[in-house]
Write a protein that holds these residues in place. Structure first.
Motif, PDB file in Angstrom:
ATOM      1  N   PHE A 175       0.821  -1.209   0.000  1.00 12.78           N
ATOM      2  CA  PHE A 175       0.000   0.000   0.000  1.00 12.78           C
ATOM      3  C   PHE A 175       0.860   1.265   0.000  1.00 12.78           C
ATOM      4  N   GLY A 176       2.171   1.094  -0.151  1.00 13.24           N
ATOM      5  CA  GLY A 176       3.069   2.243  -0.183  1.00 13.24           C
ATOM      6  C   GLY A 176       3.608   2.650   1.158  1.00 13.24           C
ATOM      7  N   GLY A 177       3.407   1.833   2.197  1.00 12.03           N
ATOM      8  CA  GLY A 177       3.901   2.166   3.527  1.00 12.03           C
ATOM      9  C   GLY A 177       5.276   1.592   3.790  1.00 12.03           C
ATOM     10  N   VAL A 178       6.080   2.297   4.579  1.00  4.34           N
ATOM     11  CA  VAL A 178       7.425   1.816   4.902  1.00  4.34           C
ATOM     12  C   VAL A 178       7.363   0.863   6.095  1.00  4.34           C
ATOM     13  N   ALA A 179       8.404   0.085   6.271  1.00  9.66           N
ATOM     14  CA  ALA A 179       8.465  -0.881   7.369  1.00  9.66           C
ATOM     15  C   ALA A 179       8.558  -0.173   8.712  1.00  9.66           C
ATOM     16  N   GLY A 180       8.085  -0.839   9.745  1.00  7.01           N
ATOM     17  CA  GLY A 180       8.145  -0.286  11.098  1.00  7.01           C
ATOM     18  C   GLY A 180       8.686  -1.296  12.086  1.00  7.01           C
ATOM     19  N   THR A 181       8.801  -0.879  13.319  1.00  6.13           N
ATOM     20  CA  THR A 181       9.222  -1.764  14.409  1.00  6.13           C
ATOM     21  C   THR A 181       8.409  -1.406  15.657  1.00  6.13           C
ATOM     22  N   GLY A 182       8.522  -2.221  16.670  1.00  6.85           N
ATOM     23  CA  GLY A 182       7.943  -1.848  17.948  1.00  6.85           C
ATOM     24  C   GLY A 182       8.597  -0.564  18.433  1.00  6.85           C
ATOM     25  N   ALA A 183       7.795   0.424  18.800  1.00  5.11           N
ATOM     26  CA  ALA A 183       8.303   1.750  19.174  1.00  5.11           C
ATOM     27  C   ALA A 183       8.213   1.925  20.685  1.00  5.11           C
ATOM     28  N   ILE A 184       9.355   2.090  21.325  1.00  9.92           N
ATOM     29  CA  ILE A 184       9.392   2.131  22.788  1.00  9.92           C
ATOM     30  C   ILE A 184       8.585   3.310  23.339  1.00  9.92           C
ATOM     31  N   VAL A 185       8.798   4.518  22.800  1.00  8.59           N
ATOM     32  CA  VAL A 185       8.120   5.703  23.339  1.00  8.59           C
ATOM     33  C   VAL A 185       6.614   5.571  23.176  1.00  8.59           C
ATOM     34  N   ARG A 186       6.153   5.204  21.971  1.00 10.14           N
ATOM     35  CA  ARG A 186       4.719   5.082  21.732  1.00 10.14           C
ATOM     36  C   ARG A 186       4.108   3.950  22.556  1.00 10.14           C
ATOM     37  N   THR A 187       4.850   2.858  22.721  1.00  5.35           N
ATOM     38  CA  THR A 187       4.355   1.749  23.544  1.00  5.35           C
ATOM     39  C   THR A 187       4.208   2.181  24.998  1.00  5.35           C
ATOM     40  N   MET A 188       5.183   2.933  25.516  1.00  5.65           N
ATOM     41  CA  MET A 188       5.110   3.402  26.897  1.00  5.65           C
ATOM     42  C   MET A 188       3.960   4.397  27.084  1.00  5.65           C
ATOM     43  N   VAL A 189       3.718   5.249  26.082  1.00  4.96           N
ATOM     44  CA  VAL A 189       2.579   6.172  26.146  1.00  4.96           C
ATOM     45  C   VAL A 189       1.281   5.382  26.221  1.00  4.96           C
TER      46      VAL A 189
END
Length: 704
Positions: free
Chosen positions: A299-313
């Protein structure tokens, strides 16, 4: 029917992934999950836009790719992953690698192809259960590349920063001030909004430009670059349009992205565990991340990973289950569909300010401050990893850091302890009187500590060779957790040297894993299975009896080999069981007369079943093996079997014993079995033994 299960069980292997839970939702925390999802989406929005922009090396189209990446990876990784509160999306570490791929391989299509390949690799890592190995990255390496990434993200924004430095600085100032007012406010989003408003205000101001021939006007809007159009609907999924040769060319890049994504995601999972007192499933998390990164690029999206800051939020806002991550992705969809027009006017300079402040927040200052106090080698690994990340690339930095850390580990482990217990040490085990008697009987006792592997083998041999003027050497190896081939060969060389001088080696407290290696490499046979002693005190007593010239007693292990030890077998009847054991004896070639042996065993059992209690049967007869040797087999059933139909007695262990004219050994063997099987400790060890090697060692400890 009789069978022994030794084959690979695919159903059991796959059951570890809990596939049935993928579409199972827990709505009992819906309100908390909704708040956590919305809050983490607010934090994720500017980061997704900024990291997407960075992934495309400043191309405004990258902001949309970052948003798509956050949507698809956020939803799919939450749905299929193994960390309940994980928020997935574009991150700083991943973005640095994606930027390099974009530049090196020629643009968007190659980058998306690499992301698809990365997803497939991560799915494979999960199914191969590589999750536990990803956590082996040492702390100095992790901090080194994290700080290097922070420096790269910061410096890579200078080009965009210079397009409107006032807007970028204003955005950074807002992000810096907001936490001082209220730490719970989404500082990045507020900074982005106020920075965009400032850009809108300045863009309405006209300036005059005087040239040699005319007077013209221009506006600040001409200098401020913005994201541009954001699609208000999803594009049709399609495969990147690149040549087959390019697919093969980006394969190493995909592998690199997959490794970094696995490391970052599982680090974030570990942080989530510590914050929420939960336990993630690492292999399932890898599969979830792989599915997400495989789908998003279509769909044109780039790869990601588990995000520490967003997970903690998410966790701090109340997120409890995977539904919070799905809600986070849904909120981003709403932004794209209904607020895309507003988002399209976000200035790139404001995004640069967000990324620069994110980079400052990523930089781990505390480990740097501890460098003067930390071991010099660890500090060197941290600094070199950071420098290589900045000057070359992230993967080279991780490779160099891991190699340095590995050599450091080998060096530290090679300094294993080999201490003599002739003087002081283990005083509660070796009393003063015994310690004084050891030298007079030419007995040396050594305490061996640490893994005995290739790095430590040389120092191990050197330590022992300093005092070989003895007749018996006792090695207490209770604290040796592992041994490799080099360590086993080192012990073999010691045995060879001692045996050459008619000396004896006794090994104490061997752990099952160490015992298995020695057994499989035939070192056990050279040591002599009777020279493996369970405790140090027993070994010292045994050594004293040898040095005093007492005749050594035979042990149960003398009468059996691992070929005659049968574990976890299944039998429906006593006849099936005996037929299998008789067949094993015949197959091993230890029976003199096959028909007589079989007839003798079966007739004896038909007369009187030989159950001796405690779930043990000892079928025995008078037909011996070659040269009248005692025939001895042992079997442990998977499930208990009714052995005596009259009394209904069940058995778990079967000791089959038969001999010809060798009555003395025959009776001694029966006596050893009858007496020692009543020992609860021996019984439990036989019950829990993992393999024939371990059982054979247990039998070697059963003496007259």
């Amino acid at each position: 029917m009789v069978k022994e299960l030794r084959t690979f069980n695919l159903k059991s292997y796959l059951s570890d992934f809990h596939f049935s839970e993928y579409l199972r939702f827990d709505f009992s925390h819906l309100r908390a999950d909704f708040i956590g999802g919305v809050t983490s989406a607010i934090v994720a929005l500017p980061l997704a836009l900024g990291f997407g922009l960075l992934s495309y090396n400043g191309n405004p189209e990258g902001a949309v790719a970052g948003l798509y990446g956050a949507i698809f990876t956020g939803i799919l990784a939450s749905l299929f992953g193994g960390t309940q509160q994980q928020i997935t999306g574009p991150t700083g570490g991943m973005t640095v690698v994606l930027t390099q791929v974009y530049i090196q391989y020629g643009g968007v299509e190659a980058l998306l192809a690499a992301c698809i390949i990365a997803g497939l690799f991560q799915i494979g890592f999960g199914f191969l259960k590589f999750g536990k190995y990803v956590n082996l990255v040492p702390y100095p390496v992790t901090i080194g590349f994290t700080n290097g990434i922070a420096i790269l993200i910061f410096t890579q924004q200078f080009k965009t920063f210079n397009t409107a430095p006032v807007i970028a600085l204003f955005t950074m100032a807002i992000i810096f001030i907001i936490p001082k007012i209220n730490k719970n406010l989404p500082k990045s989003l507020i900074g982005l909004i106020l920075g965009s408003l400032a850009a809108y205000f300045f863009s309405s101001i006209d300036f005059f430009r005087i040239t040699a021939t005319s007077l013209t006007t221009f506006s600040v809007a001409d200098a401020i670059k913005v994201i541009g159009d954001i699609p208000s609907s999803f594009k049709i999924p399609n495969l990147p349009h690149i040549e087959w040769a390019t697919w093969k060319h980006v394969l190493p890049a995909g592998f690199t992205i997959s490794l970094l994504g696995a490391i970052e995601s599982l680090l974030a999972s570990t942080v989530a565990d510590n914050a929420s007192n939960t336990r993630h499933h690492s292999n399932r998390e890898l599969i979830g991340q792989g599915i997400a990164n495989f789908v998003a690029p279509f769909f044109g999206g780039v790869a990601g990973t588990g995000a520490i800051v967003r997970t903690m939020v998410n966790i701090r806002s109340g997120g409890r289950t995977k539904f919070s991550g799905i809600i986070h992705g849904a909120i981003l969809i709403v932004v794209m569909l209904f607020l895309g027009g507003l988002a399209s006017h976000i200035p790139l300079a404001a995004l640069a300010g967000v990324l620069m402040m994110t980079a400052i927040g990523m930089f781990e200052l505390e480990p740097i401050q501890l460098i003067p106090k930390a071991p010099a080698a660890d500090s060197a690994v941290l600094l070199i990893t950071t420098i290589i990340t900045v000057l070359t690339d992230l993967i080279t930095a991780v490779e160099v850091g891991m190699v340095m850390a590995a050599f450091l580990f080998v060096h530290r482990m090679s300094e294993m302890g080999v201490d003599t217990l002739m003087g002081e040490g283990k005083g509660s085990i070796i009393d003063d009187e015994t310690r004084k008697k050891l030298p007079h009987n030419k007995i040396a006792v050594y305490d061996v500590e640490g893994p005995l592997f290739f790095g430590a083998a040389r120092s191990f041999v050197d330590a022992l060779e300093r005092n070989f003027d003895v007749n018996i050497v006792i090695l207490d190896m209770e604290n040796v957790p592992i041994i490799d081939t080099t360590g086993a060969v080192a012990i073999e060389n010691i045995v060879h040297r001692l045996h050459h001088d008619n000396k004896r080696l006794l090994l104490v407290g061997i752990r099952p894993r160490v015992r298995a290696v020695l057994y499989n490499l035939d070192v056990t046979k050279k040591i002599g299975i009777g020279n493996f002693i369970p405790t140090l005190q027993e070994a010292i007593d045994y050594a004293f009896s040898i040095s005093s010239g007492k005749k050594e007693s035979k042990h149960l292990g003398n009468f059996i080999s691992d070929r005659l030890i049968m574990l976890n077998i299944e039998a429906e009847t006593k006849s099936d069981l005996l037929d299998m054991m008789i067949g094993q004896a015949i197959k091993a070639g230890i029976v003199k007369d096959e028909s007589e042996f079989s007839r003798s065993i079966l007739e004896r059992e038909n007369e009187t079943p030989t159950v001796i209690g405690h779930g043990v049967a000892v079928p025995h007869a008078r037909s011996g093996g070659e040269n009248n040797a005692v025939v001895f087999l042992f079997a442990r059933l998977r499930n208990e079997l009714v052995y005596d139909s009259n009394s209904g007695e069940k058995v778990k262990f079967i000791f089959l014993v038969s001999t010809g004219s060798n009555d003395k050994e025959y009776l001694n063997l029966l006596r050893m079995i009858a007496i020692n099987i009543k020992n609860e400790k021996i019984y439990q060890r036989l019950l829990n033994a993992h393999d024939a090697t371990e059982v054979h060692h247990i039998f070697s400890e059963v003496k007259m």
